[in-house]
Design a protein around this motif. Structure first.
Motif, PDB file in Angstrom:
ATOM      1  N   VAL A  50       0.836  -1.202   0.000  1.00 55.23           N
ATOM      2  CA  VAL A  50       0.000   0.000   0.000  1.00 55.23           C
ATOM      3  C   VAL A  50       0.870   1.250   0.000  1.00 55.23           C
ATOM      4  O   VAL A  50       1.576   1.526   0.957  1.00 55.23           O
ATOM      5  N   LYS A  51       0.790   2.003  -1.102  1.00 56.05           N
ATOM      6  CA  LYS A  51       1.550   3.252  -1.232  1.00 56.05           C
ATOM      7  C   LYS A  51       0.638   4.454  -1.481  1.00 56.05           C
ATOM      8  O   LYS A  51       1.080   5.583  -1.461  1.00 56.05           O
ATOM      9  N   SER A  52      -0.649   4.180  -1.730  1.00 56.05           N
ATOM     10  CA  SER A  52      -1.611   5.251  -1.998  1.00 56.05           C
ATOM     11  C   SER A  52      -2.973   4.841  -1.445  1.00 56.05           C
ATOM     12  O   SER A  52      -3.207   3.664  -1.151  1.00 56.05           O
ATOM     13  N   LEU A  53      -3.860   5.815  -1.337  1.00 54.29           N
ATOM     14  CA  LEU A  53      -5.206   5.528  -0.849  1.00 54.29           C
ATOM     15  C   LEU A  53      -5.929   4.563  -1.798  1.00 54.29           C
ATOM     16  O   LEU A  53      -6.632   3.660  -1.358  1.00 54.29           O
ATOM     17  N   GLY A  54      -5.716   4.734  -3.087  1.00 52.56           N
ATOM     18  CA  GLY A  54      -6.325   3.826  -4.067  1.00 52.56           C
ATOM     19  C   GLY A  54      -5.867   2.390  -3.874  1.00 52.56           C
ATOM     20  O   GLY A  54      -6.657   1.446  -3.977  1.00 52.56           O
ATOM     21  N   GLN A  55      -4.578   2.211  -3.586  1.00 55.70           N
ATOM     22  CA  GLN A  55      -4.057   0.866  -3.327  1.00 55.70           C
ATOM     23  C   GLN A  55      -4.629   0.293  -2.036  1.00 55.70           C
ATOM     24  O   GLN A  55      -4.913  -0.903  -1.960  1.00 55.70           O
ATOM     25  N   LEU A  56      -4.806   1.134  -1.029  1.00 54.52           N
ATOM     26  CA  LEU A  56      -5.420   0.671   0.217  1.00 54.52           C
ATOM     27  C   LEU A  56      -6.852   0.222  -0.034  1.00 54.52           C
ATOM     28  O   LEU A  56      -7.274  -0.841   0.420  1.00 54.52           O
ATOM     29  N   GLN A  57      -7.603   1.008  -0.798  1.00 53.32           N
ATOM     30  CA  GLN A  57      -8.982   0.640  -1.130  1.00 53.32           C
ATOM     31  C   GLN A  57      -9.021  -0.700  -1.856  1.00 53.32           C
ATOM     32  O   GLN A  57      -9.857  -1.551  -1.554  1.00 53.32           O
ATOM     33  N   LEU A  58      -8.127  -0.889  -2.800  1.00 55.05           N
ATOM     34  CA  LEU A  58      -8.091  -2.135  -3.557  1.00 55.05           C
ATOM     35  C   LEU A  58      -7.724  -3.315  -2.660  1.00 55.05           C
ATOM     36  O   LEU A  58      -8.355  -4.368  -2.737  1.00 55.05           O
TER      37      LEU A  58
END
Length: 92
Positions: A50-58
């Motif tokens: 996880v490096k971004s909010l989008g990656q966390l969401q995914l």
């Protein structure tokens, strides 16, 4: 598996409701903690997927799908908000 990822990505393209971190913690404690202990979120950032909010969401959506529980979009948003506030602190 690719079709599921496309569906998950499409869900996150929709506007999000206001996230509730307290509710997200309750959902995480109920459905996620048995397999995915909290310490995993505190590991060295260089080892995290996880490096971004989008990656966390995914990641939240993919892990949630593996539980077999039917989570709503609101559930996923709330879990993501909880994890972001308590561990990741990614910018929106």
């Amino acid at each position: 598996m690719k079709a599921a990822s496309c569906v998950l990505l499409a869900l996150f393209a929709l506007p999000a409701w206001a996230q509730d971190a307290q509710r997200g913690k309750a959902l995480y404690d109920t459905h996620c903690i048995a397999c995915h202990y909290e310490r995993i979120h505190s590991r060295d950032a260089s080892r995290s997927l996880v490096k971004s909010l989008g990656q966390l969401q995914l990641q939240v959506a993919q892990r949630a799908a593996a539980t077999g529980h039917r989570f709503t979009r609101e559930d996923l948003d709330d879990i993501t908000e909880y994890l972001n506030r308590s561990h990741y602190r990614l910018t929106k």
